[in-house]
Scaffold this motif. Structure first.
Motif, PDB file in Angstrom:
ATOM      1  N   ILE A  98      30.493 -42.189  38.683  1.00 57.80           N
ATOM      2  CA  ILE A  98      29.456 -41.525  37.896  1.00 57.80           C
ATOM      3  C   ILE A  98      29.560 -40.015  38.078  1.00 57.80           C
ATOM      4  N   ASN A  99      29.763 -39.580  39.314  1.00 56.84           N
ATOM      5  CA  ASN A  99      29.909 -38.141  39.579  1.00 56.84           C
ATOM      6  C   ASN A  99      31.096 -37.554  38.827  1.00 56.84           C
ATOM      7  N   VAL A 100      32.211 -38.274  38.818  1.00 61.60           N
ATOM      8  CA  VAL A 100      33.410 -37.802  38.109  1.00 61.60           C
ATOM      9  C   VAL A 100      33.120 -37.676  36.616  1.00 61.60           C
ATOM     10  N   PHE A 101      32.524 -38.720  36.050  1.00 60.66           N
ATOM     11  CA  PHE A 101      32.240 -38.722  34.606  1.00 60.66           C
ATOM     12  C   PHE A 101      31.269 -37.598  34.247  1.00 60.66           C
ATOM     13  N   ASN A 102      30.218 -37.430  35.035  1.00 61.85           N
ATOM     14  CA  ASN A 102      29.233 -36.383  34.737  1.00 61.85           C
ATOM     15  C   ASN A 102      29.851 -34.995  34.844  1.00 61.85           C
ATOM     16  N   ALA A 103      30.730 -34.808  35.838  1.00 60.54           N
ATOM     17  CA  ALA A 103      31.402 -33.509  35.992  1.00 60.54           C
ATOM     18  C   ALA A 103      32.324 -33.244  34.803  1.00 60.54           C
ATOM     19  N   PHE A 104      33.014 -34.288  34.345  1.00 62.91           N
ATOM     20  CA  PHE A 104      33.895 -34.155  33.182  1.00 62.91           C
ATOM     21  C   PHE A 104      33.087 -33.805  31.937  1.00 62.91           C
ATOM     22  N   LYS A 105      31.958 -34.486  31.745  1.00 67.28           N
ATOM     23  CA  LYS A 105      31.103 -34.207  30.589  1.00 67.28           C
ATOM     24  C   LYS A 105      30.574 -32.776  30.635  1.00 67.28           C
ATOM     25  N   GLU A 106      30.167 -32.346  31.832  1.00 67.75           N
ATOM     26  CA  GLU A 106      29.659 -30.985  31.980  1.00 67.75           C
ATOM     27  C   GLU A 106      30.756 -29.967  31.689  1.00 67.75           C
ATOM     28  N   GLY A 107      31.970 -30.271  32.178  1.00 65.96           N
ATOM     29  CA  GLY A 107      33.093 -29.386  31.900  1.00 65.96           C
ATOM     30  C   GLY A 107      33.422 -29.333  30.419  1.00 65.96           C
ATOM     31  N   SER A 108      33.312 -30.482  29.746  1.00 67.31           N
ATOM     32  CA  SER A 108      33.581 -30.535  28.303  1.00 67.31           C
ATOM     33  C   SER A 108      32.550 -29.735  27.533  1.00 67.31           C
ATOM     34  N   ALA A 109      31.292 -29.818  27.976  1.00 66.35           N
ATOM     35  CA  ALA A 109      30.222 -29.100  27.284  1.00 66.35           C
ATOM     36  C   ALA A 109      30.365 -27.591  27.443  1.00 66.35           C
ATOM     37  N   ASN A 110      30.887 -27.175  28.585  1.00 67.19           N
ATOM     38  CA  ASN A 110      31.022 -25.739  28.868  1.00 67.19           C
ATOM     39  C   ASN A 110      32.336 -25.157  28.365  1.00 67.19           C
ATOM     40  N   SER A 111      33.236 -26.036  27.922  1.00 66.88           N
ATOM     41  CA  SER A 111      34.553 -25.571  27.484  1.00 66.88           C
ATOM     42  C   SER A 111      34.705 -25.738  25.981  1.00 66.88           C
ATOM     43  N   ALA A 112      35.106 -24.670  25.335  1.00 65.49           N
ATOM     44  CA  ALA A 112      35.324 -24.741  23.891  1.00 65.49           C
ATOM     45  C   ALA A 112      36.741 -25.189  23.559  1.00 65.49           C
TER      46      ALA A 112
END
Length: 238
Positions: A98-112
């Motif tokens: 869950i931590n990995v997935f949430n970090a990936f989602k957060e990174g995707s949201a912050n990256s254009a």
């Protein structure tokens, strides 16, 4: 093989997916809506009762997608372990995912940029395509939940109650996937198969001083040196 078929029917019966005549029960019909292993479907349905659907959908997506951890090139193993420890959760591998997935989602949201997303994954020795696949699987599961009008609880990951609820949901489906470290040496006796297995090298418990006595595991692999993969600590009191 007939033995495999009988074992499958027996497992479905344990999961309350069959009625007394061997047909799908009402519960089994709902389980069949999900393109997942029956144990995973049962855990998702149980999470509706325990109000941890959001987290359970993430776990289901992550264990269904390919392994998100990359094999570190020779000489970079310690660097990879240091990166992965940032996602490690004391409750176990399901929670680490869950931590990995949430970090990936957060990174995707912050990256254009898609390239930045891939670079982030490379930096943390993670499989970008596997994580994108998990995103797709999770979105499909959410759509199924909405279509059959099942409740999706609000995210509450991290609270003590939420962690306990996730474990109860997992146990609802994976009560046959329990193992115990009988001698404290990391040799786990699987209670159903009566075979001894070790933790998979990607498990966060492999790099801690003390392994838990009782664990719930997602799968058992003979090809990978009799290892149990994706494990989380449980208590017999659950």
């Amino acid at each position: 093989a007939p033995e495999s078929l009988m074992q499958a029917l027996e497992d479905l019966d344990y999961l309350a997916a069959l009625d007394n005549d061997g047909n799908l029960s009402e519960f089994g019909i709902i389980m069949s809506e999900f393109p997942l292993d029956p144990q995973l479907s049962k855990s998702i349905l149980a999470s509706c009762e325990f109000e941890c659907v959001d987290e359970m959908l993430t776990i289901a997506a992550m264990v269904t997608a390919p392994n998100c951890f990359l094999h570190a090139p020779p000489g970079t193993e310690e660097i990879a372990l240091t990166c992965w420890r940032k996602f490690s959760h004391p409750a176990g591998d399901h929670f680490t995912l869950i931590n990995v997935f949430n970090a990936f989602k957060e990174g995707s949201a912050n990256s254009a940029s898609q390239c930045n997303n891939e670079k982030w994954c490379r930096d943390y020795f993670l499989n970008c395509s596997a994580l994108r696949m998990a995103e797709i699987i999770r979105a499909e599961l959410v759509e199924i939940m909405k279509r059959i009008e099942l409740p999706i609880s609000e995210p509450d990951f991290g609270s003590k109650e939420n962690i306990l609820s996730i474990k109860k949901s997992l146990l609802s489906g994976y009560f046959m996937h329990i193992a115990r470290d009988v001698d404290g040496s990391g040799n786990y006796l699987m209670l159903t198969h009566r075979q001894v297995a070790q933790l998979h090298p990607f498990s966060s418990y492999c790099h801690t001083r003390k392994s838990p006595e009782w664990v719930l595991f997602h799968e058992f692999s003979i090809s990978e040196d009799n290892s149990i993969r994706v494990v989380s600590e449980i208590s017999p009191d659950l």
